[in-house]
Design a protein around this motif. Structure first.
Motif, mmCIF file in Angstrom:
data_model
loop_
_atom_site.group_PDB
_atom_site.id
_atom_site.type_symbol
_atom_site.label_atom_id
_atom_site.label_comp_id
_atom_site.label_asym_id
_atom_site.label_seq_id
_atom_site.Cartn_x
_atom_site.Cartn_y
_atom_site.Cartn_z
ATOM 1 N N SER A 152 0.832 -1.205 0.000
ATOM 2 C CA SER A 152 0.000 0.000 0.000
ATOM 3 C C SER A 152 0.868 1.258 0.000
ATOM 4 O O SER A 152 1.996 1.253 0.518
ATOM 5 C CB SER A 152 -0.924 0.008 1.214
ATOM 6 O OG SER A 152 -0.183 0.276 2.383
ATOM 7 N N PRO A 153 0.340 2.346 -0.559
ATOM 8 C CA PRO A 153 1.078 3.612 -0.546
ATOM 9 C C PRO A 153 1.399 4.096 0.872
ATOM 10 O O PRO A 153 2.441 4.700 1.103
ATOM 11 C CB PRO A 153 0.142 4.588 -1.248
ATOM 12 C CG PRO A 153 -0.751 3.738 -2.088
ATOM 13 C CD PRO A 153 -0.890 2.439 -1.335
ATOM 14 N N THR A 185 4.472 2.211 2.015
ATOM 15 C CA THR A 185 5.628 2.746 1.289
ATOM 16 C C THR A 185 6.038 4.093 1.876
ATOM 17 O O THR A 185 7.224 4.331 2.133
ATOM 18 C CB THR A 185 5.303 2.888 -0.211
ATOM 19 O OG1 THR A 185 4.954 1.602 -0.725
ATOM 20 C CG2 THR A 185 6.481 3.445 -0.976
ATOM 21 N N GLN A 186 5.084 4.962 2.121
ATOM 22 C CA GLN A 186 5.376 6.271 2.701
ATOM 23 C C GLN A 186 5.985 6.128 4.092
ATOM 24 O O GLN A 186 6.952 6.808 4.434
ATOM 25 C CB GLN A 186 4.102 7.122 2.780
ATOM 26 C CG GLN A 186 4.321 8.502 3.360
ATOM 27 C CD GLN A 186 5.213 9.360 2.492
ATOM 28 O OE1 GLN A 186 5.182 9.257 1.274
ATOM 29 N NE2 GLN A 186 6.012 10.193 3.108
#
Length: 94
Positions: A29-30, A33-34
């Protein structure tokens, strides 16, 4: 080591961690990742690489990611991917 070399090494470790997660668990998921890109300490990234390699499922990795930099040990049966596979037959639990 110069500052820019340290930053490059940390960036490479982040990319290695993301690559390992994608290899083991598929799409990431973003938000995860963030969260990984916000980590700025080698010890934390290195611990998470070990967690990603040994966690039986994605959920376990996420729990460890949320532990933050204060956590330093990965122990217990929840880090035995072979046991998980033997009992459930699948290591891609998201």
């Amino acid at each position: 080591m110069f500052q820019y070399e340290q930053e490059a090494a940390l960036e490479q470790d982040r990319e290695d961690l993301l690559g390992l997660l994608k290899l083991r668990f598929g799409d990431i998921s973003p938000e995860v990742t963030q969260g990984i890109y916000e980590i700025d300490e080698f010890d934390t990234i290195e611990r998470l690489i070990l967690v990603a390699a040994n966690a039986p499922d994605y959920k376990t990795f996420i729990q460890e990611l949320k532990e933050g930099k204060g956590s330093f040990r990965i122990v217990g049966e929840r880090f035995n991917p072979l046991e998980f596979i033997a009992n459930n037959g699948d290591s891609n639990d998201k």
